[in-house]
Design a protein around this motif. Structure first.
Motif, short mmCIF file in Angstrom:
data_model
loop_
_atom_site.label_atom_id
_atom_site.label_comp_id
_atom_site.label_asym_id
_atom_site.label_seq_id
_atom_site.Cartn_x
_atom_site.Cartn_y
_atom_site.Cartn_z
N LYS A 343 10.09 1.21 21.26
CA LYS A 343 8.64 1.21 21.35
C LYS A 343 8.02 1.94 20.15
O LYS A 343 6.98 1.54 19.65
N TYR A 344 8.70 3.00 19.70
CA TYR A 344 8.11 3.81 18.63
C TYR A 344 8.27 3.21 17.24
O TYR A 344 7.47 3.49 16.36
N VAL A 345 9.32 2.41 17.03
CA VAL A 345 9.58 1.97 15.67
C VAL A 345 8.53 1.01 15.14
O VAL A 345 8.43 0.81 13.94
N THR A 346 7.71 0.43 16.00
CA THR A 346 6.72 -0.52 15.51
C THR A 346 5.35 0.13 15.31
O THR A 346 4.40 -0.52 14.90
N LYS A 347 5.25 1.45 15.62
CA LYS A 347 3.95 2.10 15.52
C LYS A 347 3.58 2.42 14.08
O LYS A 347 4.44 2.68 13.24
N SER A 348 2.28 2.46 13.81
CA SER A 348 1.78 2.85 12.50
C SER A 348 1.29 4.29 12.56
O SER A 348 1.06 4.82 13.64
N VAL A 349 1.09 4.89 11.39
CA VAL A 349 0.59 6.26 11.33
C VAL A 349 -0.80 6.33 11.95
O VAL A 349 -1.13 7.25 12.69
N THR A 350 -1.61 5.34 11.67
CA THR A 350 -2.94 5.31 12.26
C THR A 350 -3.21 3.88 12.72
O THR A 350 -2.75 2.92 12.09
N THR A 351 -3.91 3.73 13.85
CA THR A 351 -3.98 2.41 14.48
C THR A 351 -4.67 1.34 13.64
O THR A 351 -4.41 0.17 13.79
N SER A 352 -5.57 1.76 12.74
CA SER A 352 -6.28 0.76 11.94
C SER A 352 -5.35 0.12 10.90
O SER A 352 -5.69 -0.88 10.30
N GLY A 353 -4.19 0.75 10.67
CA GLY A 353 -3.30 0.23 9.63
C GLY A 353 -3.72 0.69 8.24
O GLY A 353 -3.12 0.29 7.24
N ALA A 354 -4.74 1.57 8.15
CA ALA A 354 -5.25 1.99 6.84
C ALA A 354 -4.24 2.85 6.08
O ALA A 354 -4.41 3.08 4.88
N LEU A 355 -3.20 3.32 6.76
CA LEU A 355 -2.20 4.15 6.06
C LEU A 355 -0.83 3.47 6.05
O LEU A 355 0.20 4.13 5.97
N ASP A 356 -0.83 2.12 6.10
CA ASP A 356 0.44 1.42 6.14
C ASP A 356 1.16 1.36 4.79
O ASP A 356 2.30 0.94 4.73
N SER A 357 0.48 1.77 3.73
CA SER A 357 1.18 1.76 2.44
C SER A 357 0.77 2.98 1.63
O SER A 357 -0.21 3.66 1.95
N ARG A 358 1.55 3.25 0.59
CA ARG A 358 1.34 4.42 -0.25
C ARG A 358 -0.03 4.37 -0.93
O ARG A 358 -0.49 3.31 -1.32
N ILE A 359 -0.66 5.54 -1.07
CA ILE A 359 -1.95 5.63 -1.77
C ILE A 359 -1.64 5.91 -3.24
O ILE A 359 -0.99 6.91 -3.55
N ARG A 360 -2.09 5.01 -4.13
CA ARG A 360 -1.61 5.10 -5.51
C ARG A 360 -2.60 5.71 -6.49
O ARG A 360 -2.21 6.32 -7.47
N THR A 361 -3.89 5.55 -6.25
CA THR A 361 -4.86 6.05 -7.23
C THR A 361 -5.97 6.79 -6.50
O THR A 361 -6.17 6.60 -5.30
N PRO A 362 -6.71 7.64 -7.23
CA PRO A 362 -7.84 8.33 -6.59
C PRO A 362 -8.87 7.35 -6.00
O PRO A 362 -9.44 7.63 -4.94
N ASP A 363 -9.06 6.20 -6.62
CA ASP A 363 -10.00 5.21 -6.07
C ASP A 363 -9.49 4.67 -4.74
O ASP A 363 -10.25 4.50 -3.78
N ASP A 364 -8.19 4.39 -4.73
CA ASP A 364 -7.54 3.91 -3.52
C ASP A 364 -7.72 4.96 -2.42
O ASP A 364 -8.06 4.65 -1.27
N LEU A 365 -7.54 6.23 -2.80
CA LEU A 365 -7.70 7.34 -1.85
C LEU A 365 -9.10 7.33 -1.24
O LEU A 365 -9.27 7.39 -0.02
N THR A 366 -10.11 7.22 -2.09
CA THR A 366 -11.50 7.23 -1.61
C THR A 366 -11.75 6.12 -0.60
O THR A 366 -12.35 6.36 0.44
N THR A 367 -11.26 4.92 -0.91
CA THR A 367 -11.46 3.80 0.01
C THR A 367 -10.79 4.04 1.36
O THR A 367 -11.37 3.81 2.40
N ARG A 368 -9.54 4.51 1.30
CA ARG A 368 -8.80 4.70 2.55
C ARG A 368 -9.45 5.77 3.42
O ARG A 368 -9.50 5.65 4.64
N LEU A 369 -9.91 6.86 2.77
CA LEU A 369 -10.49 7.97 3.54
C LEU A 369 -11.65 7.49 4.40
O LEU A 369 -11.85 7.97 5.51
N LEU A 370 -12.39 6.51 3.87
CA LEU A 370 -13.53 5.99 4.62
C LEU A 370 -13.12 5.31 5.93
O LEU A 370 -13.89 5.22 6.87
N LEU A 371 -11.88 4.81 5.96
CA LEU A 371 -11.43 4.05 7.12
C LEU A 371 -10.78 4.93 8.20
O LEU A 371 -10.41 4.46 9.26
#
Ligand SMILES: [Zn+2]
Ligand SMILES: [Zn+2]
Ligand SMILES: [Zn+2]
Length: 500
Positions: A343-371
């Protein structure tokens, strides 16, 4: 302990007029039935990879070459390959298969099956949970087999002028659960640094368990390790508060065990002894870390007024659990443990999926934080801020910000625990080649119509990556429908297997 199968997300089928529109272009240009076949073959994967290519077979006796497959004949000239993602937020269908494989792997290590002998069921086993310590009060739903209680019935205010308590009874699905009572009081930096060291803390705990086993049985540690092996499979779960915790199966084997040969441990190595040593180790294990409290990280507008004591090591929290596993009888059977971990292996860090991949740039960071919910956003920020400090430079805190500092794998197993994910996928491919869709056996034929034989023909495949995702919006809708159908079929099979 939850019972039954791991949850399958039920989604509504597209309503009929939508489905007709989705299929209409494909029916009009004559590609519908071939595409539908392909979509069903990948079980309605949400983001398939599209490959173009050919398969040729050469007859080893005559040297004749015949083409057995050419993607040019398929819709858009491509073949669909499933994405294989483990997260339900990314691909419900592939994550379902992944969870199924995880279940098989966990189960086989406890009850035998696949390549593992049934005698494995006699090896002493434990089901354990270890958690992070507290980094400050959070909203929670407290219900220990009774009616839910008030979140945190404390009076007074914190240095930021906010109430110290919360007098609500949070419903099950309240998004506030896990959020700090006061974000500025909460030790965000401590938490992300703890997450970053959790995987190493696990390793140290296993090592300490061996040391304790040796001490209690009056052997040297080397001699102990020459006689017994602690095999394990562990799954990491991200709690709502943003701390990782681990659920794991520990099993004692003979030290000579290797894949393909599983032997029971010596009689002195019992589940009770392992449990005592493990508990001892959990209380004492520590993983040194650079002190996050050396820096006052500004959390939003108000600086933390009181300096925190130094945090020089990561340790486990008090919420640890250790239970023996029994194959027959008892509520903790291989199947329930399999369900629990899968049951746990399919869970994401956050339910929206906004943290499903690495954050690569400060711009990317800003966008994700909003979500993100506030406290998740602050944990991500805390990781990025620590990454700028010299003593954290080697830890890559920014690279792991999308997992609140956690850099381990979500599922890990020691080499001898059980079978592998690769072996599970290979078994599925073989099954698909040798069975019809309705489950009847069939013999795969070569380009000359003979039963396939590796000595008689050499198969040469050439693939090129074309794109990922579906070519048309309507295709995606058809995929959703195929995913639902596939899930119902598999659920029926799994229920049958578990009640058998
Ligand atoms: Zn997929
Ligand atoms: Zn609350
Ligand atoms: Zn406060």
């Amino acid at each position: 302990m939850p019972s039954g199968r791991f949850p399958a997300k039920k989604r509504a089928l597209p309503v009929v007029p939508d489905l007709l529109t989705a299929a209409a272009d494909r029916i009009a240009d004559g590609t519908f039935s071939t595409l539908w076949d392909q979509i069903r073959r990948v079980n309605g994967c949400a983001h398939p990879i599209r490959l173009a290519g050919t398969i040729d077979q050469a007859d080893t006796a005559t040297g004749e070459i015949r083409r057995t497959f050419d993607s040019a004949a398929l819709p858009d000239g491509t073949i669909l390959v499933p994405c294989g993602n483990r997260r339900a937020t990314v691909c419900p269908s592939c994550s379902y298969l992944y969870a199924g494989d995880a279940w098989q792997i966990v189960h086989a290590g406890l009850a035998g099956g696949l390549e593992i002998p049934d005698t494995i069921a006699q090896h002493p086993g434990l089901f354990v949970t270890v958690t992070a310590p507290s980094f400050g009060p959070v909203h929670s739903r407290r219900a220990n087999h009774g009616p839910a209680q008030v979140c945190r019935p404390y009076p007074g205010r914190c240095p930021h002028g906010r109430p110290r308590g919360c007098h609500l009874v949070h419903p099950d699905d309240d998004p506030r659960i896990g959020a700090p009572i006061c974000l500025d009081c909460y030790d965000l930096a401590g938490l992300v640094v703890w997450n970053r060291h959790a995987a190493r803390l696990w390793k140290r705990t296993i090592d300490l368990t061996y040391r304790r086993l040796a001490f209690l049985t009056d052997r040297t540690e080397r001699k102990t390790r020459r006689q017994v092996r602690i095999s394990y499979i562990k799954v990491a779960e991200m709690q709502a508060r943003g701390a990782v915790h681990f659920h794991a199966v520990l099993r004692l084997d003979d030290a000579t065990t290797h894949r393909g040969y599983w032997a029971p441990p010596p009689a002195w190595a019992t589940a009770e002894l392992l449990a005592a040593c493990w508990r001892w180790a959990v209380r004492r294990a520590e993983q040194p870390c650079p002190d996050p409290h050396r820096y006052t990280l500004p959390t939003r507008l108000v600086p933390t007024p009181t300096p925190r004591p130094p945090m020089l090591a990561a340790r486990w929290g008090d919420q640890a659990d250790t239970r023996p596993l029994t194959v027959d009888g008892g509520d903790l059977t291989p199947a329930t443990v399999g369900n629990y971990l899968a049951k746990y292996v399919t869970k994401s860090v956050t339910t929206s999926g906004a943290l499903d991949s690495r954050i690569r740039t400060p711009d990317d960071l800003t966008t994700r934080l909003l979500l993100l919910p506030d406290h998740h956003a602050e944990l991500v920020r805390a990781s990025w801020r620590l990454a700028l400090r010299a003593d954290f430079a080697d830890l890559g805190m920014d690279r792991w910000a999308h997992q609140f500092g956690f850099n381990g794998h979500w599922i890990t197993k020691s080499r001898t625990y059980s079978t592998t994910f690769a072996a599970c996928r290979e078994r599925r491919r073989t099954w698909a080649r040798t069975h019809t869709r309705t489950g009847e056996e069939r013999t795969p034929l070569d380009a000359w119509g003979r039963p396939e034989d590796d000595d008689q023909v050499i198969t040469l495949a050439a693939w090129r990556y074309q794109a990922s995702g579906y070519a048309r919006t309507g295709d995606r809708m058809l995929a959703d429908m195929a995913a639902d159908q596939a899930r119902s079929r598999r659920e029926a099979t799994r229920t049958g297997r578990q009640t058998a």
